[in-house]
Design a protein around this motif. Structure first.
Motif, PDB file in Angstrom:
ATOM      1  N   UNK A  31       0.822  -1.214   0.000  1.00  0.00           N
ATOM      2  CA  UNK A  31       0.000   0.000   0.000  1.00  0.00           C
ATOM      3  C   UNK A  31       0.849   1.253   0.000  1.00  0.00           C
ATOM      4  N   UNK A  32       1.928   1.260   0.766  1.00  0.00           N
ATOM      5  CA  UNK A  32       2.788   2.442   0.812  1.00  0.00           C
ATOM      6  C   UNK A  32       3.381   2.743  -0.565  1.00  0.00           C
ATOM      7  N   UNK A  33       3.826   1.718  -1.270  1.00  0.00           N
ATOM      8  CA  UNK A  33       4.382   1.920  -2.618  1.00  0.00           C
ATOM      9  C   UNK A  33       3.314   2.410  -3.586  1.00  0.00           C
ATOM     10  N   UNK A  34       2.089   1.928  -3.421  1.00  0.00           N
ATOM     11  CA  UNK A  34       0.982   2.371  -4.268  1.00  0.00           C
ATOM     12  C   UNK A  34       0.735   3.868  -4.090  1.00  0.00           C
ATOM     13  N   UNK A  35       0.670   4.317  -2.847  1.00  0.00           N
ATOM     14  CA  UNK A  35       0.426   5.741  -2.572  1.00  0.00           C
ATOM     15  C   UNK A  35       1.554   6.597  -3.162  1.00  0.00           C
ATOM     16  N   UNK A  60      -4.352  -3.144  11.464  1.00  0.00           N
ATOM     17  CA  UNK A  60      -5.179  -3.453  10.297  1.00  0.00           C
ATOM     18  C   UNK A  60      -5.011  -2.410   9.191  1.00  0.00           C
ATOM     19  N   UNK A  61      -4.779  -1.160   9.574  1.00  0.00           N
ATOM     20  CA  UNK A  61      -4.680  -0.060   8.615  1.00  0.00           C
ATOM     21  C   UNK A  61      -3.286   0.564   8.657  1.00  0.00           C
ATOM     22  N   UNK A  62      -2.996   1.322   7.620  1.00  0.00           N
ATOM     23  CA  UNK A  62      -1.723   2.026   7.552  1.00  0.00           C
ATOM     24  C   UNK A  62      -1.978   3.424   6.991  1.00  0.00           C
ATOM     25  N   UNK A  63      -1.246   4.380   7.518  1.00  0.00           N
ATOM     26  CA  UNK A  63      -1.297   5.754   7.038  1.00  0.00           C
ATOM     27  C   UNK A  63       0.040   6.064   6.370  1.00  0.00           C
ATOM     28  N   UNK A  64      -0.024   6.572   5.153  1.00  0.00           N
ATOM     29  CA  UNK A  64       1.181   6.928   4.413  1.00  0.00           C
ATOM     30  C   UNK A  64       1.154   8.435   4.180  1.00  0.00           C
ATOM     31  N   UNK A  65       2.178   9.135   4.654  1.00  0.00           N
ATOM     32  CA  UNK A  65       2.293  10.581   4.471  1.00  0.00           C
ATOM     33  C   UNK A  65       3.459  10.869   3.537  1.00  0.00           C
ATOM     34  N   UNK A  66       3.235  11.798   2.613  1.00  0.00           N
ATOM     35  CA  UNK A  66       4.275  12.168   1.661  1.00  0.00           C
ATOM     36  C   UNK A  66       4.367  13.691   1.623  1.00  0.00           C
ATOM     37  N   UNK A  67       5.552  14.226   1.904  1.00  0.00           N
ATOM     38  CA  UNK A  67       5.778  15.671   1.827  1.00  0.00           C
ATOM     39  C   UNK A  67       6.113  16.024   0.388  1.00  0.00           C
TER      40      UNK A  67
END
Length: 93
Positions: A31-35, A60-67
């Motif tokens: 998921x992180x790579x997808x975001x 169960x969930x993950x939050x991905x933040x990108x600056x």
């Protein structure tokens, strides 16, 4: 004052600016790579250290933040539209 400057002031932001885009989904596969891949379509120059990942309390969930460097409100809208369109993205902030 130009129309673009007026719009930026009305929105409370002056572009370009640093901005943190966040997306949440199930913590599975990549998921992180997808975001990052979705955001990179709009911001090809994501620098090292710009991505942070935070799992939910129960895992169960993950939050991905990108600056990123946001060029305009339209630029941000396009990123959020692409994130929203993907079925694995449950929420974007």
């Amino acid at each position: 004052m130009s129309d673009q400057e007026k719009t930026s002031e009305a929105e409370g932001m002056t572009y370009p600016c640093r901005f943190r885009v966040r997306a949440m989904g199930l913590d599975e596969d990549d998921f992180d790579a997808l975001v990052v891949e979705i955001i990179r379509r709009h911001c090809p120059d994501i620098h090292e250290g710009a991505v942070s990942i935070r799992p939910s309390k129960n895992g169960k969930y993950i939050s991905v933040s990108v600056d990123i460097e946001a060029r305009s409100r339209e630029h941000l809208d396009a990123i959020y539209d692409d994130l929203t369109a993907h079925d694995r993205v449950l929420m974007r902030l």
